[in-house]
Write a protein that holds these residues in place. Structure first.
Motif, PDB file in Angstrom:
ATOM      1  N   ALA A 296       0.838  -1.204   0.000  1.00  0.00           N
ATOM      2  CA  ALA A 296       0.000   0.000   0.000  1.00  0.00           C
ATOM      3  C   ALA A 296       0.873   1.254   0.000  1.00  0.00           C
ATOM      4  O   ALA A 296       0.539   2.256  -0.652  1.00  0.00           O
ATOM      5  CB  ALA A 296      -0.926  -0.005   1.214  1.00  0.00           C
ATOM      6  N   MET A 297       1.998   1.231   0.724  1.00  0.00           N
ATOM      7  CA  MET A 297       2.932   2.367   0.708  1.00  0.00           C
ATOM      8  C   MET A 297       3.494   2.581  -0.691  1.00  0.00           C
ATOM      9  O   MET A 297       3.619   3.719  -1.156  1.00  0.00           O
ATOM     10  CB  MET A 297       4.074   2.134   1.699  1.00  0.00           C
ATOM     11  N   LEU A 298       3.848   1.486  -1.354  1.00  0.00           N
ATOM     12  CA  LEU A 298       4.347   1.598  -2.728  1.00  0.00           C
ATOM     13  C   LEU A 298       3.271   2.202  -3.633  1.00  0.00           C
ATOM     14  O   LEU A 298       3.560   3.056  -4.472  1.00  0.00           O
ATOM     15  CB  LEU A 298       4.760   0.224  -3.251  1.00  0.00           C
ATOM     16  N   SER A 299       2.036   1.749  -3.453  1.00  0.00           N
ATOM     17  CA  SER A 299       0.930   2.281  -4.253  1.00  0.00           C
ATOM     18  C   SER A 299       0.720   3.771  -3.984  1.00  0.00           C
ATOM     19  O   SER A 299       0.466   4.546  -4.915  1.00  0.00           O
ATOM     20  CB  SER A 299      -0.355   1.506  -3.943  1.00  0.00           C
ATOM     21  N   ASP A 300       0.862   4.174  -2.715  1.00  0.00           N
ATOM     22  CA  ASP A 300       0.703   5.590  -2.353  1.00  0.00           C
ATOM     23  C   ASP A 300       1.765   6.471  -3.006  1.00  0.00           C
ATOM     24  O   ASP A 300       1.549   7.666  -3.213  1.00  0.00           O
ATOM     25  CB  ASP A 300       0.781   5.758  -0.829  1.00  0.00           C
ATOM     26  N   GLU A 301       2.906   5.876  -3.315  1.00  0.00           N
ATOM     27  CA  GLU A 301       4.015   6.633  -3.912  1.00  0.00           C
ATOM     28  C   GLU A 301       3.893   6.735  -5.429  1.00  0.00           C
ATOM     29  O   GLU A 301       4.729   7.373  -6.074  1.00  0.00           O
ATOM     30  CB  GLU A 301       5.350   5.969  -3.554  1.00  0.00           C
ATOM     31  N   ALA A 302       2.883   6.078  -5.994  1.00  0.00           N
ATOM     32  CA  ALA A 302       2.760   6.031  -7.452  1.00  0.00           C
ATOM     33  C   ALA A 302       1.426   6.603  -7.903  1.00  0.00           C
ATOM     34  O   ALA A 302       0.530   6.865  -7.099  1.00  0.00           O
ATOM     35  CB  ALA A 302       2.893   4.584  -7.931  1.00  0.00           C
ATOM     36  N   THR A 303       1.312   6.816  -9.194  1.00  0.00           N
ATOM     37  CA  THR A 303       0.044   7.155  -9.828  1.00  0.00           C
ATOM     38  C   THR A 303      -0.398   5.922 -10.618  1.00  0.00           C
ATOM     39  O   THR A 303       0.410   5.000 -10.829  1.00  0.00           O
ATOM     40  CB  THR A 303       0.208   8.342 -10.786  1.00  0.00           C
ATOM     41  N   PRO A 304      -1.650   5.872 -11.089  1.00  0.00           N
ATOM     42  CA  PRO A 304      -2.065   4.722 -11.905  1.00  0.00           C
ATOM     43  C   PRO A 304      -1.172   4.493 -13.120  1.00  0.00           C
ATOM     44  O   PRO A 304      -1.036   3.362 -13.587  1.00  0.00           O
ATOM     45  CB  PRO A 304      -3.498   5.097 -12.317  1.00  0.00           C
ATOM     46  N   GLU A 305      -0.544   5.570 -13.612  1.00  0.00           N
ATOM     47  CA  GLU A 305       0.307   5.459 -14.811  1.00  0.00           C
ATOM     48  C   GLU A 305       1.728   5.008 -14.500  1.00  0.00           C
ATOM     49  O   GLU A 305       2.501   4.710 -15.423  1.00  0.00           O
ATOM     50  CB  GLU A 305       0.363   6.807 -15.550  1.00  0.00           C
ATOM     51  N   THR A 306       2.121   4.970 -13.218  1.00  0.00           N
ATOM     52  CA  THR A 306       3.510   4.617 -12.887  1.00  0.00           C
ATOM     53  C   THR A 306       3.609   3.412 -11.959  1.00  0.00           C
ATOM     54  O   THR A 306       4.695   3.063 -11.514  1.00  0.00           O
ATOM     55  CB  THR A 306       4.232   5.804 -12.210  1.00  0.00           C
ATOM     56  N   LYS A 307       2.494   2.765 -11.670  1.00  0.00           N
ATOM     57  CA  LYS A 307       2.537   1.658 -10.708  1.00  0.00           C
ATOM     58  C   LYS A 307       3.331   0.459 -11.208  1.00  0.00           C
ATOM     59  O   LYS A 307       3.955  -0.261 -10.428  1.00  0.00           O
ATOM     60  CB  LYS A 307       1.112   1.239 -10.318  1.00  0.00           C
ATOM     61  N   GLY A 308       3.308   0.228 -12.514  1.00  0.00           N
ATOM     62  CA  GLY A 308       4.105  -0.870 -13.064  1.00  0.00           C
ATOM     63  C   GLY A 308       5.580  -0.679 -12.764  1.00  0.00           C
ATOM     64  O   GLY A 308       6.278  -1.609 -12.373  1.00  0.00           O
TER      65      GLY A 308
ATOM     66  N   ILE B 265      12.252   5.524   6.786  1.00  0.00           N
ATOM     67  CA  ILE B 265      11.066   5.660   5.939  1.00  0.00           C
ATOM     68  C   ILE B 265      10.142   6.726   6.520  1.00  0.00           C
ATOM     69  O   ILE B 265       9.873   6.745   7.719  1.00  0.00           O
ATOM     70  CB  ILE B 265      10.305   4.319   5.839  1.00  0.00           C
ATOM     71  N   LYS B 266       9.688   7.613   5.673  1.00  0.00           N
ATOM     72  CA  LYS B 266       8.732   8.652   6.064  1.00  0.00           C
ATOM     73  C   LYS B 266       7.390   8.351   5.413  1.00  0.00           C
ATOM     74  O   LYS B 266       7.300   8.248   4.187  1.00  0.00           O
ATOM     75  CB  LYS B 266       9.223  10.040   5.630  1.00  0.00           C
ATOM     76  N   GLU B 267       6.368   8.220   6.231  1.00  0.00           N
ATOM     77  CA  GLU B 267       5.039   7.925   5.696  1.00  0.00           C
ATOM     78  C   GLU B 267       4.380   9.196   5.191  1.00  0.00           C
ATOM     79  O   GLU B 267       4.486  10.250   5.811  1.00  0.00           O
ATOM     80  CB  GLU B 267       4.178   7.274   6.779  1.00  0.00           C
ATOM     81  N   LYS B 268       3.691   9.066   4.054  1.00  0.00           N
ATOM     82  CA  LYS B 268       2.992  10.217   3.488  1.00  0.00           C
ATOM     83  C   LYS B 268       1.839  10.644   4.393  1.00  0.00           C
ATOM     84  O   LYS B 268       1.108   9.812   4.918  1.00  0.00           O
ATOM     85  CB  LYS B 268       2.429   9.849   2.102  1.00  0.00           C
ATOM     86  N   LYS B 269       1.703  11.941   4.557  1.00  0.00           N
ATOM     87  CA  LYS B 269       0.563  12.451   5.330  1.00  0.00           C
ATOM     88  C   LYS B 269      -0.697  12.326   4.496  1.00  0.00           C
ATOM     89  O   LYS B 269      -0.723  12.694   3.329  1.00  0.00           O
ATOM     90  CB  LYS B 269       0.795  13.916   5.720  1.00  0.00           C
ATOM     91  N   LYS B 270      -1.735  11.779   5.115  1.00  0.00           N
ATOM     92  CA  LYS B 270      -2.993  11.583   4.405  1.00  0.00           C
ATOM     93  C   LYS B 270      -4.008  12.625   4.833  1.00  0.00           C
ATOM     94  O   LYS B 270      -3.958  13.133   5.947  1.00  0.00           O
ATOM     95  CB  LYS B 270      -3.538  10.175   4.678  1.00  0.00           C
ATOM     96  N   GLU B 271      -4.906  12.897   3.916  1.00  0.00           N
ATOM     97  CA  GLU B 271      -5.987  13.835   4.248  1.00  0.00           C
ATOM     98  C   GLU B 271      -6.889  13.200   5.295  1.00  0.00           C
ATOM     99  O   GLU B 271      -7.173  11.998   5.243  1.00  0.00           O
ATOM    100  CB  GLU B 271      -6.807  14.155   2.990  1.00  0.00           C
TER     101      GLU B 271
END
Length: 400
Positions: free
Chosen positions: A123-135, A188-194
């Motif tokens: 999920a962290m990897l997914s949060d770092e990507a967009t749908p166009e860069t997940k591959g 590792i720094k976790e992204k802040k979520k809304e």
């Protein structure tokens, strides 16, 4: 959006990938020698089977549970840190005592660590990507992870060459990569979520969270995972490919060399294949990977030549690069962002159970009908899965 690799492969992706690299070095130092070590300390084949079965069951059940806990808490990092720490400390534990209960505890702790961290890390990897860069993001992580599977067995091979049967020392040395893993996770720094609205009655995670999520999951998710799990039910352990080579007369050194070679091919191809998946579509690359898998199993059904085995393992590395990380990227694109860890955890949990069934089924088919029938049946089921997944339309399953 920029296509610069520096922007796509963020600092968090780099650190998570280095963590995967060192963790796999420690794990793969031990996996090739685990059966020999367990026999060395008095475990029977039956006990080894029970040990691995329990360990994998723990990993499978815990992936969805801790994925759900991660989604409910809105946090990923604590699960990643705890999971890798559990696995790191479990390895030297096996060198301290050789009592069966202690060995069961240590091995189960290792797999529990995998269950705790897997969904949250993905999920962290997914949060770092967009749908166009997940591959690319998932492919890069799998590439680094698999390089660990090249380095680890190579270290074990060299160590046991100079110190034959000194398994306990090897288990202790495997803690060094584990220490590096624990240290790296601190950066590792976790992204802040809304902030999200908190329900009046907060939900809680259950140990069988995957059952609840499956019932409530989107139709597209169910369709995709049904196909993936059908494939998993016939995709047995790689041990059977190695066993086929053993039966053709290859020695242990040659077989281990082919296995290391396969992991090297996988590691080298994972990221480029991820880039290709982002350009051509995750679905196309995944189906191509399954087609390659079917071809490899047909080849194994008929081949007895060492050089052709090497070629088949090149193709097998391509299959792994085109499916493993790509399947998680695909899943992350068809579910809500707040449920990614649960969705991936549910899939990987079911996948672990399917893998146990697959290896048992393959063993029964092998004993009763032979290797050729077993490999051809697996290839046939894979072709069916390709046809099933090929029928998906873009509006039914969003694959970016």
């Amino acid at each position: 959006m920029t296509n610069s690799p520096q922007k796509i492969i963020t600092k968090t992706v780099w650190i998570l990938s280095l963590v995967s690299l060192f963790n796999d070095i420690g794990s793969e130092m031990l996996i090739p020698v685990m059966p020999m070590f367990l026999k060395h300390i008095g475990f029977t084949v039956v006990l080894i089977g029970i040990l691995e079965g329990i360990a994998e069951a723990v990993a499978g059940l815990s992936k969805s549970y801790f994925g759900k806990r991660s989604d409910l808490s809105g946090k990923r990092l604590p699960f990643v840190q705890l999971g890798y720490a559990l696995s790191a400390f479990s390895k030297p534990m096996m060198a301290i005592f050789v009592y069966p209960v202690w060995i069961f505890l240590a091995r189960t702790l290792d797999r529990l660590g995998k269950g705790v961290r897997t969904a949250a890390r993905d999920a962290m990897l997914s949060d770092e990507a967009t749908p166009e860069t997940k591959g690319r993001v998932f492919g890069f992580n799998k590439s680094m992870d698999t390089f660990g599977a090249v380095i680890g067995p190579a270290i074990a091979l060299v160590f046991l060459y100079y110190f034959p049967d000194n398994y306990r020392a090897l288990f202790l040395w495997s803690f060094i990569p584990g220490i590096l893993v624990i240290l790296l996770t601190r950066f590792i720094k976790e992204k802040k979520k809304e902030p999200v609205a908190v329900p009046v009655k907060p939900k809680s995670a259950k140990i069988f969270a995957f059952v609840d999520y499956w019932k409530a999951s989107p139709a597209a998710y169910k369709k995709l995972v049904t196909g993936l799990l059908l494939f998993a039910l016939f995709n047995s352990s790689d041990v059977f490919l190695l066993l086929k080579m053993k039966e053709t007369g290859l020695n242990d050194t040659a077989i281990l060399g082919v296995y290391i070679f396969y992991n090297l091919v996988y590691a080298l191809l994972a990221y480029p294949v991820g880039i290709l998946a982002d350009k051509l579509g995750l679905k196309k690359i995944f189906l191509l990977g399954l087609a390659v898998f079917a071809a490899v199993y047909i080849g194994f059904a008929f081949n007895n030549n060492l050089f052709i085995f090497f070629f088949l393992f090149v193709l097998y590395g391509l299959y792994a690069a085109a499916t493993d990380g790509i399947s998680k990227a695909w899943i992350s694109n068809i579910v809500d962002k707040t449920e990614i860890a649960t969705a991936i955890g549910t899939y990987t949990g079911f996948q672990s159970i399917a893998a146990l069934i697959a290896s048992s089924l393959c063993g029964l088919l092998w004993v009763n009908f032979g290797a050729m029938f077993t490999f051809l049946l697996t290839a046939g089921v894979t072709v069916f899965v390709i046809c099933y997944l090929a029928l998906f339309k873009k509006k039914a399953v969003r694959i970016s």
